[in-house]
Design an enzyme around this catalytic site. Structure first.
Site, mmCIF file in Angstrom:
data_model
loop_
_atom_site.group_PDB
_atom_site.id
_atom_site.type_symbol
_atom_site.label_atom_id
_atom_site.label_comp_id
_atom_site.label_asym_id
_atom_site.label_seq_id
_atom_site.Cartn_x
_atom_site.Cartn_y
_atom_site.Cartn_z
ATOM 1 N N ARG A 215 58.600 29.981 12.168
ATOM 2 C CA ARG A 215 58.212 29.482 13.493
ATOM 3 C C ARG A 215 58.884 28.144 13.780
ATOM 4 O O ARG A 215 58.928 27.683 14.912
ATOM 5 C CB ARG A 215 56.687 29.263 13.608
ATOM 6 C CG ARG A 215 55.797 30.483 13.499
ATOM 7 C CD ARG A 215 56.232 31.608 14.345
ATOM 8 N NE ARG A 215 57.092 32.501 13.577
ATOM 9 C CZ ARG A 215 57.941 33.361 14.124
ATOM 10 N NH1 ARG A 215 58.063 33.422 15.429
ATOM 11 N NH2 ARG A 215 58.699 34.141 13.380
ATOM 12 N N LYS B 34 65.668 38.224 20.129
ATOM 13 C CA LYS B 34 65.193 39.585 20.303
ATOM 14 C C LYS B 34 64.719 39.876 21.724
ATOM 15 O O LYS B 34 65.124 40.873 22.330
ATOM 16 C CB LYS B 34 64.042 39.846 19.315
ATOM 17 C CG LYS B 34 63.528 41.249 19.367
ATOM 18 C CD LYS B 34 62.291 41.393 18.523
ATOM 19 C CE LYS B 34 61.132 40.682 19.195
ATOM 20 N NZ LYS B 34 59.847 40.999 18.559
ATOM 21 N N THR B 35 63.885 38.995 22.232
ATOM 22 C CA THR B 35 63.338 39.224 23.570
ATOM 23 C C THR B 35 64.456 39.334 24.595
ATOM 24 O O THR B 35 64.428 40.185 25.482
ATOM 25 C CB THR B 35 62.384 38.080 23.958
ATOM 26 O OG1 THR B 35 61.446 37.920 22.908
ATOM 27 C CG2 THR B 35 61.653 38.397 25.240
ATOM 28 N N ASP C 41 58.915 47.731 20.920
ATOM 29 C CA ASP C 41 59.075 46.442 20.262
ATOM 30 C C ASP C 41 58.103 46.361 19.080
ATOM 31 O O ASP C 41 57.091 47.056 19.061
ATOM 32 C CB ASP C 41 58.782 45.342 21.283
ATOM 33 C CG ASP C 41 59.188 43.973 20.755
ATOM 34 O OD1 ASP C 41 59.898 43.927 19.723
ATOM 35 O OD2 ASP C 41 58.811 42.966 21.369
ATOM 36 N N GLU C 42 58.397 45.498 18.127
ATOM 37 C CA GLU C 42 57.513 45.270 16.975
ATOM 38 C C GLU C 42 57.182 46.577 16.258
ATOM 39 O O GLU C 42 56.021 46.848 15.946
ATOM 40 C CB GLU C 42 56.214 44.588 17.425
ATOM 41 C CG GLU C 42 56.393 43.340 18.257
ATOM 42 C CD GLU C 42 56.699 42.099 17.439
ATOM 43 O OE1 GLU C 42 57.037 42.230 16.229
ATOM 44 O OE2 GLU C 42 56.632 41.003 18.012
ATOM 45 N N GLN D 255 58.509 40.941 9.067
ATOM 46 C CA GLN D 255 57.427 40.291 9.802
ATOM 47 C C GLN D 255 56.252 41.233 10.061
ATOM 48 O O GLN D 255 55.487 41.035 10.991
ATOM 49 C CB GLN D 255 57.954 39.742 11.130
ATOM 50 C CG GLN D 255 58.956 38.617 10.935
ATOM 51 C CD GLN D 255 59.401 38.013 12.253
ATOM 52 O OE1 GLN D 255 58.611 37.432 12.987
ATOM 53 N NE2 GLN D 255 60.686 38.157 12.565
#
Length: 743
Positions: free
Chosen positions: A612, A38-39, A230-231, A261
């Site tokens: 994670r 994503k980043t 983002d998010e 998430q």
DNA sequence: CGGTAGAATATTTTT
DNA sequence: TATTCTACCG
């Protein structure tokens, strides 16, 4: 600009990623599963925008943390080789909007030097209101009141709206909290009167600014031609609204996130913002990043199985092309002591062939870290706990910051109240209450009151009044230098506030540490001003107020095991993940269990924890857990039943489990021990650093002027005999006595 | 008014 | 257990 380097990067993108990067017009939703790059997509997308000759200054990119923003800017600069990359409007909602509000403050009846209240400040104000109103603090719990105020503001309901809303007023009646609206009202007034905003105000006021001033809105709509957030799954209602305001003109809105998430609903975040995006705009282009490049197949399967139990979600199929990997381990322990100890022991074995930094221990609540710490410490394994207080939340730092905030914004009453009697200046509670009440009645800030004739209207004793004037003078001296350079301000702070003197007077381990922290703060202010090359006290305070960063994650590539809550682990990855305390009532938490929504959020939290991991996951639960000083029975979380087939189970409980004694055993530093240690230091030797000599003239804070007649350091605990001007001779312990040398 | 000791009370996550 | 509040004494 370097087209070649751009192309090289694209070849590393998969088809969906590439589309997401290159589709730049109109509303776009990128659903990015865990580990899906994503980043990279975000940075390359912005770099791509710039490569098509879009002015970086016309890009607004809202990220979850300011740290992430800075890293991305750097990366975008590297890709585009365009220095202008740093002029992208990139940061958290809070920091970007604070910037805008500072410019437009006058329009919403604020001064542009407003300061920002953090949660601690807000809570203090609310506690004070409740106390002033003499309300039952069982019914009106400050924390609850504050969180309700916060939720209201997140829902676009300020104190004025609240008053008009019968449903809400009725709700308070039913719950016998009829005073809520008055607390809300007063809190808002205090904030405004103090020219301060809390975190929620930064958002809500931005919304009002745009709503009520079309010409201002238009200005920013034109400025922010391209918007990326983002998010998005963790945005709340105000944030969603502001984005809709800003994006209305060009509709070049790109939202990125993963509904699975979303874990911040407790602070107003709402997944629906993401789910409804498609229905709000027409022609939303949707890109799904479903390939997980992080984890093994086994891990992805478990994560998918778990999350499939949630009803409210966007359809997607996360897959991994990596090897199957090891099965997820599930271990049952007898109690939390054993859990902590055995986890440390597992890690001890593993780090014989892996790095410490590849291991992370995750838990639901901060308090769970303690037992693992014991285990790790005992084995001499280096670890670092993330979370807890950030540097800027430490008491000594906040004390100094209060002075700085006050210099910038004299009306910041909360900051003033923090330091009016710290260090103690003989201004006690009675006086403070009087002065506060008076300020409220006169609708003035406390500083304005202190600084005006109206102070005489309050009946203080002469003594008290003098003390207030001394305090006022300290502030005046500080306020005088606001336009001087920062070095001068710091110098004056050291001299005038008395905080440093107070700490130096009692050099316990604790205080020495505080002094170090203050030194560090001063250094960072100096660095900041040099870096920004102007007098930037406001900017500095602004940055600090919105600095969410705690401990930096592996800043120096140091080798240690990481311990953190699952919330803090978001966005990170580790080869080996240990999830502790997966028990009903703890995970999912007791509170969440009452509603389906609550349970689904906890499940998403578990999903975050699992995803994670790169290689292995070890999950554990215990049958007995020490909580609030007593042992309670616990049972394994029903989440574990949902993934039961995928787990490799071990049962290790033996009622007679004893923790092995160890080689490197060091006692944990409990507060009690810490206190004992501090006392010891006090008992140990002490010698005044000023080299006291016979004949020196001193002035003592109580006894006045005198002359040193004898210095005795025979038992290592320095004493001086002083003849005071009233002919009294006294023996003083230099470690306790407060005095200055005159000559 | 200031400091402290001992009692009372609360425990999720945090921009 | 860890933190915050309260009451009391110098």
């Amino acid at each position: 600009m370097n087209q070649n380097s751009l192309q090289i990067n694209y070849s590393n993108l998969n088809a969906q990623q590439k589309q997401a990067v290159q589709h730049i017009e109109g509303p776009i939703m990128i659903i990015a599963g865990p580990g899906s790059g994503k980043t990279r997509v975000i940075t390359e997308r912005i770099a791509y925008l710039i490569s098509t000759n879009i002015n970086p200054g016309n890009i607004l990119a809202l990220t979850f943390t300011n740290k992430a923003a800075n890293e991305m800017k750097k990366r975008i600069h590297e890709i585009t080789q365009n220095q202008e990359a740093y002029s992208i409007w990139m940061g958290t909602f809070h920091s970007i909007f604070a910037k805008i509000l500072r410019k437009e403050a006058h329009i919403i009846q604020y001064q542009n030097n407003f300061t920002i209240y953090d949660n601690e400040d807000s809570l203090k104000i609310i506690r004070r209101i409740i106390k002033d109103k003499k309300l039952d603090k069982e019914v009106y719990q400050a924390k609850y009141i504050f969180s309700r105020i916060s939720i209201m503001k997140n829902q676009l309901i300020d104190h004025k709206e609240y008053k008009k809303n019968e449903e809400l007023i009725n709700y308070d009646k039913i719950n016998k909290r009829t005073e809520f609206i008055n607390i809300f009202n007063e809190y808002s007034n205090i904030c405004h009167q103090s020219n301060c905003m809390d975190f929620d105000d930064l958002l809500l006021n931005t919304y009002y600014l745009f709503r009520d001033n079309p010409e201002i809105l238009e200005k920013y709509q034109v400025l922010f031609k391209y918007i990326l957030i983002d998010e998005y799954q963790d945005t709340n209602k105000v944030q969603d609204k502001i984005i809709k305001q800003l994006g209305e003109k060009y509709k070049n809105i790109c939202i990125v996130g993963d509904d699975s998430q979303s874990i911040y609903s407790f602070r107003g975040a709402n997944v629906k913002n993401m789910l409804n995006f498609k229905f709000f705009y027409k022609n939303v282009q949707e890109f799904k990043l479903e390939q997980n490049y992080r984890s093994t197949k086994n891990i992805v399967t478990v994560a998918n199985t778990l999350i499939s139990n949630n009803k409210e979600k966007i359809d997607k199929t996360i897959f991994s092309s990596k090897e199957n990997g090891e099965k997820i381990q599930l271990i049952e322990y007898y109690n939390d002591r054993e859990e902590g100890d055995r986890t440390a022991s597992i890690i001890e074995k593993s780090i014989q062939h892996t790095k410490k930094s590849e291991h992370a221990i995750l838990y639901r609540t901060n308090s769970q870290s303690k037992v693992v710490e014991d285990g790790l410490r005992k084995r001499g394994i280096k670890y670092k706990i993330f979370g807890g207080l950030s540097f800027y939340q430490r008491k000594e730092i906040k004390d100094i910051m209060a002075f700085l905030k006050l210099i910038v914004n004299h009306n910041d009453d909360e900051s003033l109240l923090r330091i009016i009697n710290y260090p103690t200046r003989g201004i006690g509670n009675t006086t403070i209450t009087k002065i506060r009440q008076h300020a409220v009645n006169k609708r003035k800030s406390i500083w304005n009151l202190l600084n005006s004739k109206e102070l005489d209207e309050i009946n203080f004793t002469k003594n008290t009044k003098n003390k207030l004037i001394i305090f006022k003078n300290i502030l005046e001296d500080l306020f005088d230098v606001i336009n001087e350079n920062i070095f001068k301000i710091i110098e004056l702070l050291e001299e005038k506030t008395g905080i440093i003197k107070k700490l130096e007077a009692d050099p316990t381990e604790d205080n020495i540490n505080k002094l170090k922290n203050i030194g560090e703060l001063f250094n960072s202010i100096k660095l900041f001003s040099v870096r920004k090359n102007k007098n930037t006290l406001i900017d500095f305070i602004n940055e600090v107020s919105l600095d969410e960063s705690k401990e930096e994650v592996n800043l120096n590539k140091e080798e240690y095991v990481s311990l953190m809550t699952i919330h803090q682990s978001k966005g990170l990855e580790f080869s080996h993940i240990y999830i502790l305390g997966v028990e009903n009532g703890l995970f999912p938490s007791e509170r969440s269990i009452k509603t389906l929504k609550g349970v689904e959020e906890e499940r998403r939290l578990f999903y975050v924890a699992i995803t994670r991991a790169i290689k292995t996951i070890t999950i554990s639960y215990t049958l007995n857990r020490f909580q609030f000083g007593t042992m309670i029975k616990s049972t394994k979380s029903f989440f574990l039943d949902e993934i039961d087939n995928h787990l490799q189970k071990t049962y290790s409980p033996r009622n007679n489990y004893t923790i092995p004694k160890n080689r490197y055993f060091k006692k944990p530093v409990t507060p009690k021990l810490k206190n004992q240690r501090l006392k010891k230091i006090k008992k140990e030797k002490y010698k005044d650093h000023r080299n006291l000599e016979i004949g020196q003239k001193i002035t003592h804070n109580i006894f006045g002027k005198g002359e040193i007649q004898m210095v005795d350091n025979s038992d290592g605990n320095e004493k001086i005999t002083v003849l005071f001007s009233n002919n009294e001779r006294k023996i003083l312990l230099t470690k306790f006595a407060k005095f200055e040398i005159i000559s």
